[in-house]
Design an enzyme around this catalytic site. Structure first.
Site, PDB file in Angstrom:
ATOM      1  N   SER A   1      -4.868  26.663  12.831  1.00 52.19           N
ATOM      2  CA  SER A   1      -5.236  28.063  12.608  1.00 52.19           C
ATOM      3  C   SER A   1      -4.000  28.861  12.210  1.00 52.19           C
ATOM      4  O   SER A   1      -3.019  28.912  12.967  1.00 52.19           O
ATOM      5  CB  SER A   1      -5.834  28.654  13.882  1.00 52.19           C
ATOM      6  OG  SER A   1      -5.861  30.065  13.762  1.00 52.19           O
TER       7      SER A   1
ATOM      8  N   HIS B   1      -7.556  26.544   9.055  1.00 55.90           N
ATOM      9  CA  HIS B   1      -8.525  27.439   9.687  1.00 55.90           C
ATOM     10  C   HIS B   1      -8.033  28.878   9.511  1.00 55.90           C
ATOM     11  O   HIS B   1      -6.898  29.210   9.887  1.00 55.90           O
ATOM     12  CB  HIS B   1      -8.626  27.065  11.164  1.00 55.90           C
ATOM     13  CG  HIS B   1      -9.625  27.834  11.950  1.00 55.90           C
ATOM     14  ND1 HIS B   1     -10.965  27.488  12.010  1.00 55.90           N
ATOM     15  CD2 HIS B   1      -9.480  28.913  12.754  1.00 55.90           C
ATOM     16  CE1 HIS B   1     -11.598  28.328  12.805  1.00 55.90           C
ATOM     17  NE2 HIS B   1     -10.730  29.218  13.268  1.00 55.90           N
TER      18      HIS B   1
ATOM     19  N   MET C   1     -10.856  38.709  11.195  1.00 54.72           N
ATOM     20  CA  MET C   1     -11.284  39.616  12.284  1.00 54.72           C
ATOM     21  C   MET C   1     -11.324  41.042  11.745  1.00 54.72           C
ATOM     22  O   MET C   1     -10.409  41.460  11.018  1.00 54.72           O
ATOM     23  CB  MET C   1     -10.298  39.548  13.444  1.00 54.72           C
ATOM     24  CG  MET C   1     -10.086  38.147  13.989  1.00 54.72           C
ATOM     25  SD  MET C   1      -9.039  38.200  15.457  1.00 54.72           S
ATOM     26  CE  MET C   1      -8.734  36.448  15.717  1.00 54.72           C
TER      27      MET C   1
ATOM     28  N   HIS D   1     -13.258  31.206   9.495  1.00 49.89           N
ATOM     29  CA  HIS D   1     -13.972  31.601  10.719  1.00 49.89           C
ATOM     30  C   HIS D   1     -14.088  33.116  10.707  1.00 49.89           C
ATOM     31  O   HIS D   1     -13.100  33.823  10.911  1.00 49.89           O
ATOM     32  CB  HIS D   1     -13.186  31.091  11.935  1.00 49.89           C
ATOM     33  CG  HIS D   1     -13.737  31.513  13.262  1.00 49.89           C
ATOM     34  ND1 HIS D   1     -13.031  31.410  14.438  1.00 49.89           N
ATOM     35  CD2 HIS D   1     -14.949  32.027  13.608  1.00 49.89           C
ATOM     36  CE1 HIS D   1     -13.765  31.863  15.448  1.00 49.89           C
ATOM     37  NE2 HIS D   1     -14.940  32.246  14.959  1.00 49.89           N
TER      38      HIS D   1
ATOM     39  N   MET E   1     -14.975  36.416  12.280  1.00 53.49           N
ATOM     40  CA  MET E   1     -15.288  37.167  13.505  1.00 53.49           C
ATOM     41  C   MET E   1     -15.498  38.611  13.072  1.00 53.49           C
ATOM     42  O   MET E   1     -14.651  39.485  13.300  1.00 53.49           O
ATOM     43  CB  MET E   1     -14.136  37.020  14.500  1.00 53.49           C
ATOM     44  CG  MET E   1     -14.145  35.656  15.187  1.00 53.49           C
ATOM     45  SD  MET E   1     -12.537  35.215  15.887  1.00 53.49           S
ATOM     46  CE  MET E   1     -11.759  34.528  14.446  1.00 53.49           C
TER      47      MET E   1
ATOM     48  N   MET F   1     -16.995  28.161  20.660  1.00 52.03           N
ATOM     49  CA  MET F   1     -15.727  28.807  21.018  1.00 52.03           C
ATOM     50  C   MET F   1     -15.327  28.396  22.436  1.00 52.03           C
ATOM     51  O   MET F   1     -16.132  28.459  23.363  1.00 52.03           O
ATOM     52  CB  MET F   1     -15.855  30.331  20.950  1.00 52.03           C
ATOM     53  CG  MET F   1     -15.954  30.899  19.543  1.00 52.03           C
ATOM     54  SD  MET F   1     -14.565  30.480  18.456  1.00 52.03           S
ATOM     55  CE  MET F   1     -13.189  31.289  19.290  1.00 52.03           C
TER      56      MET F   1
ATOM     57  N   GLY G   1      -5.214  34.481  19.492  1.00 53.52           N
ATOM     58  CA  GLY G   1      -4.679  33.139  19.669  1.00 53.52           C
ATOM     59  C   GLY G   1      -3.950  33.043  21.001  1.00 53.52           C
ATOM     60  O   GLY G   1      -3.749  34.056  21.685  1.00 53.52           O
TER      61      GLY G   1
ATOM     62  N   ASP H   1     -12.691  25.645  19.220  1.00 55.81           N
ATOM     63  CA  ASP H   1     -11.637  26.565  18.782  1.00 55.81           C
ATOM     64  C   ASP H   1     -11.198  27.427  19.948  1.00 55.81           C
ATOM     65  O   ASP H   1     -12.004  28.165  20.529  1.00 55.81           O
ATOM     66  CB  ASP H   1     -12.204  27.429  17.639  1.00 55.81           C
ATOM     67  CG  ASP H   1     -11.196  28.424  17.086  1.00 55.81           C
ATOM     68  OD1 ASP H   1     -10.003  28.337  17.430  1.00 55.81           O
ATOM     69  OD2 ASP H   1     -11.617  29.276  16.273  1.00 55.81           O
TER      70      ASP H   1
ATOM     71  N   SER I   1      -1.654  27.700  18.186  1.00 55.81           N
ATOM     72  CA  SER I   1      -0.340  27.624  18.838  1.00 55.81           C
ATOM     73  C   SER I   1       0.175  26.197  18.944  1.00 55.81           C
ATOM     74  O   SER I   1       1.377  25.967  18.785  1.00 55.81           O
ATOM     75  CB  SER I   1      -0.420  28.210  20.256  1.00 55.81           C
ATOM     76  OG  SER I   1      -1.363  29.238  20.317  1.00 55.81           O
TER      77      SER I   1
END
Ligand SMILES: O=C(CO)[C@H](O)[C@H](O)COP(=O)(O)O
Ligand SMILES: [Fe+2]
Length: 231
Positions: A18, A41, A45, A74, A76, A145, A152, A183, A206
């Site tokens: 990600s 990924h 957002m 993804h 959101m 999720m 993150g 995720d 991370s």
């Protein structure tokens, strides 16, 4: 589109770093560090569906133009029925929207497929998966999720595993080829739990971008998931 064989591997495991955990000011260099991943990924957002703001379509288009691997977007965001097709039009390999935000999830999935993307649906930790059982053929991937969406670096929520296991059992029972993605908080110490519960596609922010050697981190995650699947 983009079955595992097209990514050059056929182990049925996908590791998708990600870029939420990448250095946004050096995106091109960051993308080059994850060339051994299956997909990149991209967390979109909107500060409405989640209390954080990241990228819009222009940024995603630049990532698409620069990335050595296909994009796993993804979303959101609120109102994905309106906005998700634009990300498929950019050329993202997969576009995943949240079940909680969509008005007509099946029609939206059909639209994404028609444009040429894999269609994905995501569920937050508290959202049941049972309503998806009759819709497995309508989606190419389902994202469970394993943290509350928005940030993150959060801790993996093991309480989401029974739900993932029920979904995986149902998919197996129905002979479905849907990919099951997790995720949030995925790293070398948590990936085995998710793989054992039935996940085959793993997002890690991370754990990959925070590592000194992201390629090594990707290989370590892949090996840990493979060991858990072989169990
Ligand atoms: O969707 C997300 C957060 O909402 C991210 O994809 C996820 O958090 C990845 O980051 P990390 O691996 O650091 O938890
Ligand atoms: Fe994500």
């Amino acid at each position: 589109m983009f079955p595992t064989s097209e990514t050059g591997r056929d182990d049925g495991i996908r590791i998708n770093p990600s870029i939420l955990a990448a250095d946004f000011a050096n995106m091109q260099a960051e993308l080059a560090r994850i060339a051994t991943a299956d997909f990149v990924h991209v967390d979109v957002m909107d500060n409405h569906f989640v209390p954080n703001l990241t990228f819009g379509p222009q940024m995603v288009e630049r990532v698409q133009a620069t990335s050595p691997v296909p994009l796993d977007v993804h979303l959101m965001i609120a109102d994905p029925d309106r906005w998700a097709p634009g990300y498929a039009e950019i050329g993202a390999a997969s576009v995943t929207f949240h079940l909680e935000a969509a008005t007509e999830p099946v029609a939206l999935a059909r639209r994404l497929r028609d444009i040429g993307s894999r269609a994905g649906v995501a569920v937050k930790p508290a959202t049941p998966v049972e309503s998806l059982f009759d819709l497995l053929d309508d989606f190419d991937q389902i994202l469970v999720m394993t943290v509350e969406p928005g940030f993150g670096g959060q801790s993996f929520m093991p309480e989401t595993m029974p739900k993932l296991r029920r979904l995986a059992d149902e998919a197996r029972r129905r002979g479905s080829s849907v990919w099951l993605q997790v995720d949030g908080g995925i790293g070398e110490s948590t990936i085995a739990q998710a793989a054992e519960a039935g996940a085959d596609t793993f997002v890690a922010g991370s754990a990959v971008f925070g590592a000194a050697d992201p390629a090594n981190a990707i290989a370590g995650l892949r090996a840990a998931a493979a060991r858990a699947h072989a169990h």
